[in-house]
Motif scaffolding. Sequence first.
Motif, PDB file in Angstrom:
ATOM      1  N   CYS A 306       0.923  -1.276  -0.001  1.00  0.00           N
ATOM      2  CA  CYS A 306      -0.001   0.149   0.085  1.00  0.00           C
ATOM      3  C   CYS A 306       1.085   1.281   0.090  1.00  0.00           C
ATOM      4  O   CYS A 306       1.717   1.435   0.987  1.00  0.00           O
ATOM      5  CB  CYS A 306      -1.083   0.124   1.485  1.00  0.00           C
ATOM      6  SG  CYS A 306      -1.750   1.478   1.117  1.00  0.00           S
ATOM      7  N   MET A 308       0.852   5.016   0.190  1.00  0.00           N
ATOM      8  CA  MET A 308       0.053   6.402   0.490  1.00  0.00           C
ATOM      9  C   MET A 308       0.792   7.665   0.124  1.00  0.00           C
ATOM     10  O   MET A 308       1.814   8.167   0.688  1.00  0.00           O
ATOM     11  CB  MET A 308      -0.164   6.350   2.053  1.00  0.00           C
ATOM     12  CG  MET A 308      -1.297   7.157   2.733  1.00  0.00           C
ATOM     13  SD  MET A 308      -3.089   6.847   2.041  1.00  0.00           S
ATOM     14  CE  MET A 308      -3.188   5.007   2.434  1.00  0.00           C
ATOM     15  N   ALA A 317       0.836   9.414   6.544  1.00  0.00           N
ATOM     16  CA  ALA A 317       0.708   8.529   5.424  1.00  0.00           C
ATOM     17  C   ALA A 317       0.955   7.155   6.037  1.00  0.00           C
ATOM     18  O   ALA A 317       0.349   6.126   5.476  1.00  0.00           O
ATOM     19  CB  ALA A 317       1.693   8.914   4.274  1.00  0.00           C
ATOM     20  N   ALA A 321      -1.345   3.883   5.841  1.00  0.00           N
ATOM     21  CA  ALA A 321      -0.787   2.944   4.813  1.00  0.00           C
ATOM     22  C   ALA A 321      -0.917   1.582   5.648  1.00  0.00           C
ATOM     23  O   ALA A 321      -1.317   0.376   5.153  1.00  0.00           O
ATOM     24  CB  ALA A 321       0.463   2.714   4.295  1.00  0.00           C
ATOM     25  N   MET A 348      -8.832   3.573   5.979  1.00  0.00           N
ATOM     26  CA  MET A 348      -7.960   4.983   6.037  1.00  0.00           C
ATOM     27  C   MET A 348      -8.863   5.786   7.120  1.00  0.00           C
ATOM     28  O   MET A 348      -8.417   6.562   8.174  1.00  0.00           O
ATOM     29  CB  MET A 348      -7.931   5.744   4.796  1.00  0.00           C
ATOM     30  CG  MET A 348      -7.034   4.967   3.768  1.00  0.00           C
ATOM     31  SD  MET A 348      -7.232   5.722   2.329  1.00  0.00           S
ATOM     32  CE  MET A 348      -6.838   7.387   2.297  1.00  0.00           C
ATOM     33  N   THR A 360      -9.397  12.246  -2.287  1.00  0.00           N
ATOM     34  CA  THR A 360      -8.696  11.052  -2.336  1.00  0.00           C
ATOM     35  C   THR A 360      -8.974  10.002  -3.573  1.00  0.00           C
ATOM     36  O   THR A 360     -10.079   9.908  -3.935  1.00  0.00           O
ATOM     37  CB  THR A 360      -9.036   9.992  -1.002  1.00  0.00           C
ATOM     38  OG1 THR A 360      -8.600  10.777  -0.054  1.00  0.00           O
ATOM     39  CG2 THR A 360      -8.186   8.987  -1.063  1.00  0.00           C
TER      40      THR A 360
END
Lengths: 429, 429
Positions: A306, A308, A317, A321, A348, A360
């Motif tokens: 992942c 971010m 971040a 993540a 998130m 996003t």
Amino acid sequence: MSIEDIIAANKNFSNTTGKTEKPVITAIADGVCAPKGFLAAGVRCRIKKTPDKKDLALIFCRVSCNAAAVYTKNKVKAAPIYVDMQHLRDGKAQAILANSGNANACAPNGEENAEKMSAYAAAALGISPKDVIVASTGVIGVELEIAKIEEAMPALAKALSPKGSHDAALAIMTSDTYEKEYAVSVEIGNKIVKIGGISKGSGMIHPNMGTTLNFITTDVDITQELLQKALNDCVKKSFNRISVDGDTSTNDMACILADGLAANPVISSEKSEAYLAFKEALEVLCIHLAKELARDGEGASRLITCTMNGASTEEKAEIMAKSVISSNLTKAAMFGCDANWGRILCAMGYSGADFDYEKTQVYFRSAAGEIQVCENGRGLAFDEELAKKILSEEEVEIFVDLNEGTETAVAWGCDLTYDYVKINGDYRS
Amino acid sequence: MSIEDIIAANKNFSNTTGKTEKPVITAIADGVCAPKGFLAAGVRCRIKKTPDKKDLALIFCRVSCNAAAVYTKNKVKAAPIYVDMQHLRDGKAQAILANSGNANACAPNGEENAEKMSAYAAAALGISPKDVIVASTGVIGVELEIAKIEEAMPALAKALSPKGSHDAALAIMTSDTYEKEYAVSVEIGNKIVKIGGISKGSGMIHPNMGTTLNFITTDVDITQELLQKALNDCVKKSFNRISVDGDTSTNDMACILADGLAANPVISSEKSEAYLAFKEALEVLCIHLAKELARDGEGASRLITCTMNGASTEEKAEIMAKSVISSNLTKAAMFGCDANWGRILCAMGYSGADFDYEKTQVYFRSAAGEIQVCENGRGLAFDEELAKKILSEEEVEIFVDLNEGTETAVAWGCDLTYDYVKINGDYRS
């Protein structure tokens, strides 16, 4: 916009801040034995119930090393952790002895047996018990059969070899399906510096380390203080960025021995180019091993990355993540190759980090291509068949762009599968 | 010492602190329609893809009610949550309209569609849209088919009945395998006060609510402020004490409507016996529903209760009990009927709460008996066969005694099974 375009835009921004050129880091063979001065071995001492499986590993350096370690944050710590904290007070060590099959945690005579491990290794190697780091991994709450370790020690010491890294990596495995070892070289002060590592997973793995044991060796010449600092920084971006199941183990540790035999000018300033080059190489090594731990998570069928991107701070971040790769619902969706991006936004959202989900973007990417599935927090009509194809690969990236800033963090995990449940439904037998 | 002896010792201590007698709380029929003045209905409007499944529920009160609600802590909130926050600003409501099959979260035209739901219900019932609470549950990121709700509204309003609680409970289900409804009565000021509730689970459930919708009705006469306070306190000990998979949903809410038709003297002091009796009854109702949510967690084969006894503070006990029932490794061990108590201590250890594990006792208990497996933080030799028998029951309790104080907290969860993975590997289809 494609993921590459987003990353390029970010890089262009970073370049204007005037970073120096990156050191050349090369993958090399021989794991923990790659750096000058190190030998390793792995044998079977019969603590593991499975026949023919190695379960006792030894790493030894011809000379005394600067040593540094980081330990599990679990309030319940295994006995070897307490012993190592004592032994590493002087920042020196010369050997690592580890068994698999028994964690020596919450077990009768725990510290006594961990001290005995040090003593047996020290006697076989002709060094002080205080210079031995010990580690255990396996089932919790059962007394360690220390006599088996004592008995195996002469054969283990005799087996030490510059080609022994692979055996040592095998001997620390529990439910890992393959051994993890890696080594890199980097030029520092006109000398070739080498760093090698072996690691084991593969369940009870979560950002604060997991049941991971990570043993790293290097021939760099560096002060103990900077060795500890480099290890702390690199662990934060590697072993602390993976999750298999959200459970932080009692036994986790990462440690590094540095013997100085590369003969580079001693690294003593954290502002020096030499330090930055060493840290960069150590980070490459730690991230490689961490990704292998995530890929081989219990029951895992694929590695999930992942990224971010576009965050206002790296910390934020990182929190998001980690939350995504830790979400059971996201992990189960990845197992089913289901592009259920709502679960990513959801994870998130409950991470505790503040963000504007209406800015996003969410993408999936793999060797089979890339696809955007969410734009400004809303679902996009996307090609379900292409999404399925992308998510069917063995390595899948969840790429999120927050559109808030230029900071990025990456975390690694795996899918949640039937096999995870099977393995952990009856681990002790 | 047996679990009963430990609990008795604790109770004796509590009794010396001079608590008053407990009110008599009786289970009754008819769910949300049990309290005077309430009607309910559930119909099919075809948002759910499965044929013949109801997916639209309505609860209506003949008179205006004091209303209170608690919402998901997820940063990403579904559209109906924002609409309800507006509608409940005046602390008044008269109806609840909820659909299943679509969460109306991260979806195009989210708030507009949630407002339309209120408007359609208000028109059919002859009340103000501001007095309608709306809720949605199901897949995230797909636009709500609002026309289907509009079309079904006349039939739904017509179906309202004092026997409609069961249909409403069916209509809010997603992956729940059975409907959840409950009602209790308690005497307050010489009047019989009734409280009823319906709930739905069953994945994405974690201490801060989960995808749970909980609709509660009561005929008690109480100020809006105390209604909110009682709800907050009871949710903390019930819906916030369950976990299925660690994922906190975007849509969670619990709300309560109180119409005052029981005609008790209005409850306006939180020190009054009447308030304490009402709160006690509400807590019984909420805990009953919360346990049903945990028992019917996605793929679950058994209900796991974790009692954290003998803590110095309730907060600490709560943190550790929640950590245990949230641990994937513990949940998988429960699925396998494996008495792997080390994972329990491990989960307590990484919970963030401080405790002395060397004073900790761990027991397993069920209808098949009880067994101590850990004494003062160390493994006990125990009868593995008896342990397996105890853990094979449909309700299993993990009882931990911390030996530090007299506070207790209980949390509920379920085991982690193959079916959880199966259900969540392909939820959207």
